[in-house]
Design a protein around this motif. Sequence first.
Motif, PDB file in Angstrom:
ATOM      1  N   MET A   1       0.754  -1.066   0.014  1.00 35.34           N
ATOM      2  CA  MET A   1      -0.059   0.109   0.100  1.00 35.34           C
ATOM      3  C   MET A   1       1.009   1.305   0.135  1.00 35.34           C
ATOM      4  SD  MET A   1      -2.841   0.812   2.753  1.00 35.34           S
ATOM      5  CE  MET A   1      -4.484   0.717   2.106  1.00 35.34           C
ATOM      6  N   ALA A   2       1.051   1.842  -1.208  1.00 34.69           N
ATOM      7  CA  ALA A   2       1.807   3.022  -1.421  1.00 34.69           C
ATOM      8  C   ALA A   2       1.507   4.352  -0.523  1.00 34.69           C
ATOM      9  CB  ALA A   2       1.966   3.457  -2.807  1.00 34.69           C
ATOM     10  N   ASP A   3       0.432   4.446  -0.307  1.00 43.23           N
ATOM     11  CA  ASP A   3      -0.374   5.545   0.159  1.00 43.23           C
ATOM     12  C   ASP A   3      -0.340   5.640   1.902  1.00 43.23           C
ATOM     13  OD1 ASP A   3      -0.417   6.785  -2.203  1.00 43.23           O
ATOM     14  OD2 ASP A   3      -2.644   6.480  -2.287  1.00 43.23           O
ATOM     15  N   ARG A   4       0.053   4.539   2.338  1.00 40.61           N
ATOM     16  CA  ARG A   4       0.157   4.434   3.750  1.00 40.61           C
ATOM     17  C   ARG A   4       0.970   5.155   4.630  1.00 40.61           C
ATOM     18  NH1 ARG A   4      -0.281  -1.362   6.851  1.00 40.61           N
ATOM     19  NH2 ARG A   4      -0.340  -0.219   9.053  1.00 40.61           N
ATOM     20  N   LEU A   5       0.558   5.816   5.623  1.00 39.59           N
ATOM     21  CA  LEU A   5       1.116   6.823   6.221  1.00 39.59           C
ATOM     22  C   LEU A   5       2.245   6.315   7.380  1.00 39.59           C
ATOM     23  CD1 LEU A   5       1.499   9.882   7.484  1.00 39.59           C
ATOM     24  CD2 LEU A   5      -0.616   9.466   9.143  1.00 39.59           C
ATOM     25  N   HIS A   6       3.196   6.646   7.320  1.00 39.13           N
ATOM     26  CA  HIS A   6       4.323   6.068   8.397  1.00 39.13           C
ATOM     27  C   HIS A   6       4.610   7.242   9.159  1.00 39.13           C
ATOM     28  CE1 HIS A   6       4.399   2.087   6.614  1.00 39.13           C
ATOM     29  NE2 HIS A   6       4.475   2.583   5.443  1.00 39.13           N
ATOM     30  N   LEU A   7       4.394   7.311  10.740  1.00 38.78           N
ATOM     31  CA  LEU A   7       4.479   8.414  11.291  1.00 38.78           C
ATOM     32  C   LEU A   7       6.248   8.785  11.476  1.00 38.78           C
ATOM     33  CD1 LEU A   7       2.178   8.620  14.306  1.00 38.78           C
ATOM     34  CD2 LEU A   7       2.389  10.175  12.407  1.00 38.78           C
ATOM     35  N   ASP A   8       7.187   7.740  11.591  1.00 41.09           N
ATOM     36  CA  ASP A   8       8.406   7.971  11.534  1.00 41.09           C
ATOM     37  C   ASP A   8       9.058   8.517  10.225  1.00 41.09           C
ATOM     38  OD1 ASP A   8       8.038   5.660  10.004  1.00 41.09           O
ATOM     39  OD2 ASP A   8       9.530   4.684  11.038  1.00 41.09           O
ATOM     40  N   ARG A   9       8.396   8.654   9.367  1.00 38.55           N
ATOM     41  CA  ARG A   9       8.689   9.585   8.000  1.00 38.55           C
ATOM     42  C   ARG A   9       7.844  10.515   7.640  1.00 38.55           C
ATOM     43  NH1 ARG A   9       9.436   3.579   6.052  1.00 38.55           N
ATOM     44  NH2 ARG A   9       7.551   4.305   5.129  1.00 38.55           N
ATOM     45  N   PHE A  10       6.745  10.763   8.379  1.00 37.19           N
ATOM     46  CA  PHE A  10       5.807  11.901   8.186  1.00 37.19           C
ATOM     47  C   PHE A  10       6.450  13.156   8.731  1.00 37.19           C
ATOM     48  CE2 PHE A  10       1.796  13.938   9.108  1.00 37.19           C
ATOM     49  CZ  PHE A  10       1.359  14.186   7.916  1.00 37.19           C
ATOM     50  N   LEU A  11       6.791  14.111   7.826  1.00 35.62           N
ATOM     51  CA  LEU A  11       7.663  15.308   8.309  1.00 35.62           C
ATOM     52  C   LEU A  11       6.786  16.032   9.324  1.00 35.62           C
ATOM     53  CD1 LEU A  11       9.479  16.346   4.925  1.00 35.62           C
ATOM     54  CD2 LEU A  11      10.334  15.169   6.911  1.00 35.62           C
ATOM     55  N   TYR A  13       4.968  15.368  11.567  1.00 33.51           N
ATOM     56  CA  TYR A  13       5.209  14.639  12.812  1.00 33.51           C
ATOM     57  C   TYR A  13       6.348  14.857  13.489  1.00 33.51           C
ATOM     58  CZ  TYR A  13       5.470  10.818  16.256  1.00 33.51           C
ATOM     59  OH  TYR A  13       5.556  10.149  17.278  1.00 33.51           O
ATOM     60  N   LEU A  14       7.459  14.560  12.500  1.00 34.53           N
ATOM     61  CA  LEU A  14       8.754  14.664  13.036  1.00 34.53           C
ATOM     62  C   LEU A  14       9.313  16.308  13.490  1.00 34.53           C
ATOM     63  CD1 LEU A  14      10.529  12.471  10.210  1.00 34.53           C
ATOM     64  CD2 LEU A  14      10.100  11.870  12.599  1.00 34.53           C
ATOM     65  N   LEU A  15       8.770  16.983  12.784  1.00 33.93           N
ATOM     66  CA  LEU A  15       8.747  18.474  13.148  1.00 33.93           C
ATOM     67  C   LEU A  15       8.262  18.633  14.367  1.00 33.93           C
ATOM     68  CD1 LEU A  15      10.109  21.245  12.140  1.00 33.93           C
ATOM     69  CD2 LEU A  15       7.890  21.509  11.010  1.00 33.93           C
ATOM     70  N   SER A  16       7.042  18.283  14.612  1.00 32.34           N
ATOM     71  CA  SER A  16       6.389  18.706  15.984  1.00 32.34           C
ATOM     72  C   SER A  16       6.930  17.769  17.107  1.00 32.34           C
ATOM     73  CB  SER A  16       4.983  18.105  15.914  1.00 32.34           C
ATOM     74  OG  SER A  16       4.113  18.293  16.935  1.00 32.34           O
ATOM     75  N   VAL A  17       7.305  16.514  17.014  1.00 33.36           N
ATOM     76  CA  VAL A  17       8.021  15.889  17.901  1.00 33.36           C
ATOM     77  C   VAL A  17       9.318  16.701  18.269  1.00 33.36           C
ATOM     78  CG1 VAL A  17       9.164  13.687  18.686  1.00 33.36           C
ATOM     79  CG2 VAL A  17       6.714  13.726  17.591  1.00 33.36           C
ATOM     80  N   LEU A  21      10.188  18.401  21.762  1.00 35.76           N
ATOM     81  CA  LEU A  21      11.332  17.897  22.901  1.00 35.76           C
ATOM     82  C   LEU A  21      12.315  18.982  23.029  1.00 35.76           C
ATOM     83  CD1 LEU A  21      12.990  15.678  24.064  1.00 35.76           C
ATOM     84  CD2 LEU A  21      14.182  15.229  21.834  1.00 35.76           C
ATOM     85  N   VAL A  22      12.792  19.889  22.143  1.00 39.00           N
ATOM     86  CA  VAL A  22      13.655  21.240  22.447  1.00 39.00           C
ATOM     87  C   VAL A  22      12.970  22.016  22.952  1.00 39.00           C
ATOM     88  CG1 VAL A  22      14.677  23.068  21.250  1.00 39.00           C
ATOM     89  CG2 VAL A  22      14.984  20.564  19.992  1.00 39.00           C
ATOM     90  N   SER A  23      11.650  22.430  22.936  1.00 39.46           N
ATOM     91  CA  SER A  23      10.933  23.146  23.816  1.00 39.46           C
ATOM     92  C   SER A  23      10.899  22.844  25.383  1.00 39.46           C
ATOM     93  CB  SER A  23       9.488  23.505  23.450  1.00 39.46           C
ATOM     94  OG  SER A  23       9.559  24.343  22.182  1.00 39.46           O
TER      95      SER A  23
END
Length: 147
Positions: A1-11, A13-17, A21-23
């Motif tokens: 399934m090519a359109d499947r969301l992967h949080l560990d690569r979803f920008l 999400y990564l930006l927010s996390v 963490l920094v904040s």
Amino acid sequence: MADRLHLDRFLPYLLSVTSNLVSDRIAQAYDALFGLSIPEWRLIALIAEHAPITQAQLGERSRMDKVTVSRAAIALTARGLLARAPNPDDRRSHHLALTEAGRALYAEVAPKAMEWERRIFGRFEAHELEQFTDMLRRIDAAAQEDH
């Protein structure tokens, strides 16, 4: 399934996390060392740079909501760090400026903030940080366009 969301690569999400963490790390230090929340520190820093400034202008510059800005301003005023003066251009608002105690606190916190920035980002080359800053500004602009 090519359109499947992967949080560990979803920008987004990564930006927010990463941002959280920094904040959170910096917020713990601001609170422990100076008794300041992140919104309170942001107001102090912005007022130091742009005083006199209204709460509405602080909200625009910081992108914090009115309630957060208001609560931070009230807390800082109660601590004797901010002074309010009537805004001659708009009788419904006030100009905020740092008091002598506020300026002294800023002079103490600002070098620490820059030290924390160096600790986190010091492992990157200057050109990488310039590119990263540029990308963040472009992401910001793109997010505003889609709003």
